[in-house]
Design an enzyme around this catalytic site. Sequence first.
Site: not given
Length: 217
Positions: A9-11, A17, A45, A48-49, A76, A114-115, A117, A145, A169-170
């Site tokens: 995962d990224l964030d 972020t 967390k 999706s947006r 946003k 990652s979710a 974009k 997710k 994953e966090d």
Amino acid sequence: MKLKACLFDLDGVLVDTAQYHYQAWKKLANTLGFDLSAQQNEQLKGISRTESLNKVLAWGGLSLPADVQVQLAERKNAWYVEMISAMTPATLLPGAAALLIELRREGISIALGSASKNARLILEKTALRDYFDAVVDGNMVIRSKPDPEVFLAGAEKLRVSAAECVVLEDAAAGVEAARRAGMKAVGIGNPADLIEADWVVPDLAAVTVERLDELFC
């Protein structure tokens, strides 16, 4: 079975972020006449947006037309992109670069799941792109997710089976997605929040390839 691939995962795993997401969502909520708490932000967390916006609007007691919701999501995101554009390799979380280097050295395939974009922009700003054999982001999947789509797509791109993968994953939703995909899951954060993970660590500095291999023993 043996470890052949790691999906990140990224964030909250490689970069922090989450603070920028919170600032942007909070700013949006404020423009709509209400506030957003840190506790509410935790629920955003890993999703999706669009799902995040639905939650934010519900917290504010607002029901808005679809075209207005699209405009709000874009507003946003513009604030968020402005913030992350200032990121550098120095903003990587502890252990991120070292683990990616070790995985490369050991011949373990690496993918991003990652979710976000904006994942590719973040990878570029933090000089991480070349470490990844595959990138699957929010522009490439339909279901977010805890649906396992993003991780299964990553495994397919890497040409490995799900049973040969470890997800880092966090978020609880991400850990659930990994388990539903049939993959091992390493949680990054508080063990109380990541009870379905096979192993939980405070950050990537605690992770080694040797320890990841042990998950398959």
